[in-house]
Design an enzyme around this catalytic site. Structure first.
Site, PDB file in Angstrom:
ATOM      1  N   GLU A 146       0.743  -1.161   0.093  1.00  0.00           N
ATOM      2  CA  GLU A 146       0.225  -0.058   0.039  1.00  0.00           C
ATOM      3  C   GLU A 146       0.868   1.095  -0.117  1.00  0.00           C
ATOM      4  O   GLU A 146       0.393   2.222   0.584  1.00  0.00           O
ATOM      5  CB  GLU A 146      -0.915  -0.092   1.155  1.00  0.00           C
ATOM      6  CG  GLU A 146      -1.880  -1.273   1.262  1.00  0.00           C
ATOM      7  CD  GLU A 146      -2.703  -1.319   2.588  1.00  0.00           C
ATOM      8  OE1 GLU A 146      -4.012  -1.095   2.164  1.00  0.00           O
ATOM      9  OE2 GLU A 146      -2.286  -1.274   3.701  1.00  0.00           O
TER      10      GLU A 146
HETATM   11  C1  ACM Z   1      -2.016  -5.519   4.334  1.00  0.00           C
HETATM   12  O1  ACM Z   1      -3.157  -5.952   4.673  1.00  0.00           O
HETATM   13  N1  ACM Z   1      -1.788  -4.332   3.932  1.00  0.00           N
HETATM   14  C2  ACM Z   1      -0.922  -6.438   3.937  1.00  0.00           C
END
Ligand code: ACM
Length: 529
Positions: free
Chosen positions: A331
């Protein structure tokens, strides 16, 4: 050996029912069929062995590792039984033998366990197998064995034979100590719970936007400032390197490898608060105590950032005996894609220079990763397949099945639901090989079940989200695929409830499970994020 259960009759049930204050097996032979994760093969007989104050433990001579498993056994069984279970000779009248040797085909973690009227013999090619044999022995004893204070009970086990070994070598759980901090005692409890279900990897998510949790001597403000915060404005906290080593050693004695995760280049607001020169605008951001993601990034092109990463990874590698360093990589929504790819490539060189193998969430598959890198799948099958095409090994953490921070159903107070509701059947009834058909079976390393802690701040809350799902996932990781069947598991789990209660776990009493014990707890209330 046949995989069929040979269930004895016996009159033990009468004795058990007359003992006050202890949960009991109606018939100890049934315990063989009750073990979680399910045994590869087991057959119980009609004889009985009873653990007593004169039982001794005989460890393979000359093996410190076997002697240590013997000490672990004595400590684990000592509390409830009040027995010393000291080292003793093979010639004693009542023995538990921990023998190195036996069938090499059992591998590093497999074992044979035999119970006769004189005692128990666990035989394994390596000490890890002895340790897992002890975990099985725990579940052959009455649930009261789990209680922390002395019990009035008869510690009777049915005679029988077990052969058992794992399907996957990588059976893990992840604890997020960043969104909320969990102290050393909590992490030890978490490790003990993993060990009881034959899990062997603890991934510690040590840094995120909300808090930096591991002392880095060369960058002290990471913990002095970056460690002060948590979701909801709580007190935060961090581990000194000495405390981290203590956790690693505690885990090692339980055959659990600790994998430290520092999340880069996103999920770094706490680091940016501590060292604003890591931020592209050089300004100190506000501490972050919310639960959004994709809000922060290191300024990956700055030389000081690569110096920072090199120092952090060097210090972390020095206190981590295991071969892996997890660099997050998920992310990074506010990092330019080309900067991200170049950054992951550089980080991989740094990890490699420390003699470690890099692990990252599946997003790292977009970078030029080395063959043998470990890619942790959580959301995108395409990224997992891309990683595998570059020679990476794939760890399965599919969020719709194993994200332990998801609610069980719409009535669950704690947890989130962006990956769906995950009741025990959803955590159990999936397979790592068929989940992403384009992956070859040999490309899947194993399973890691993450517990993100946006909504939980105490072990009581954590355990409510962990159990019983973690027991179900442990079975997916350990037991042969063709031996797993939801209806059979749900019955077995229903009989296992008394044991989880005796372990002090305030688990979710899923309506899909025919629980055999009386409820002893309710759902924890949420303090809210
Ligand atoms: C995640 O759940 N951002 C790996």
């Amino acid at each position: 050996m046949s995989g069929r259960w040979v269930v004895g009759r016996g009159s033990w049930v009468v004795v058990a029912l007359t003992l006050a204050g202890c949960e009991h097996h109606p018939d100890p032979a049934l315990a063989y069929a009750g073990v979680i994760p399910r045994l590869v093969s087991a057959a119980s007989g009609t004889g009985r062995f009873t653990l007593t104050g004169s039982t001794v433990v005989v460890a393979s001579p000359g093996s410190e590792a076997a002697a240590d498993v013997a000490r672990y056994l004595a400590a684990t069984f000592g509390a409830a039984t009040g027995f010393a279970l000291p080292p003793g000779p093979d010639s004693a009248a009542s023995t538990i033998v921990l023998a190195l040797g036996g069938a090499p085909a059992l591998g590093n973690e497999g074992y044979d366990l035999t119970v006769t009227e004189r005692g128990v013999r666990i035989e394994a090619p390596a000490a890890a197998g002895l340790f897992y044999g002890v975990q099985t022995l725990r579940q052959l004893l009455p649930p009261a064995i789990e209680r922390p204070e002395r019990q009035r009970a008869r510690w009777t086990i049915a005679t029988g034979v077990i052969r058992d070994y794992p399907r996957y070598a990588w059976r893990g759980a992840m604890l997020d100590v960043s969104r909320h901090f969990f102290g050393v005692a909590d992490v030890k409890r978490f490790i003990d719970l993993l060990a009881a279900y034959k899990l062997n990897v603890l991934q510690l998510h040590l840094s995120d936007d909300q808090g930096w949790r591991i002392e880095i001597a060369s960058w002290p403000r990471l913990t002095e400032l970056g460690g002060l915060t948590a979701v909801g404005g709580g007190p935060g906290g961090f581990y000194t390197q000495a405390q981290y080593r203590e956790i690693v050693e505690y885990a090692r004695r339980r055959y659990i490898t600790v994998i430290p995760e520092i999340d880069l280049p996103g999920h770094t607001n706490a680091a940016l608060v501590a060292y604003p020169e890591l931020n592209c605008n050089g300004k100190v951001p506000a501490p972050y105590t919310g639960i959004e993601t994709g809000i922060s990034s290191l300024c990956t092109r700055r030389p000081v950032v690569m110096q920072f990463v090199a120092d952090v990874i060097r210090e972390l590698a020095a206190i981590t005996p295991g071969p892996f360093i997890h660099i997050g990589g998920d992310e990074a929504d506010v990092t330019l894609p080309r900067d991200y790819v170049a950054f992951i490539d550089s980080v991989q060189r740094i990890v490699r220079a420390q003699g470690k193998t890099m692990i990252g969430w599946e997003e790292i598959a977009s970078a030029p990763i080395d063959p043998g890198t470990v890619v942790q799948h959580w959301r995108s099958a395409d990224l997992a397949v891309t990683g595998a095409s570059k020679g990476a090994h794939i760890l399965m953490s599919p969020s719709p099945h194993v994200y332990l921070d998801m609610k069980y159903d719409s009535a669950t107070v704690l947890g989130q639901n962006w990956a769906g509701y995950i009741d025990v059947d959803t955590a159990y009834a999936w397979d790592p090989v068929t989940r992403i058909p384009a992956l070859g079976a040999d490309q899947v390393l194993g399973i890691v079940a993450p517990l993100w802690t946006e909504t939980v701040s105490t072990m009581k809350e954590a355990e409510y989200l962990l159990f019983p799902r973690l027991a179900a996932i442990a079975e997916v990781a350990w037991s042969p695929a063709d031996a797993r069947e939801w209806n059979e598991f749900s019955e077995r789990l229903g009989r296992h409830g008394a044991r989880m209660s005796a372990m002090g776990i305030g688990f979710y009493r899923s309506p899909r499970i025919p629980w055999r014990d009386a409820p002893s707890h309710t759902q924890p209330a949420s303090a809210g994020p």
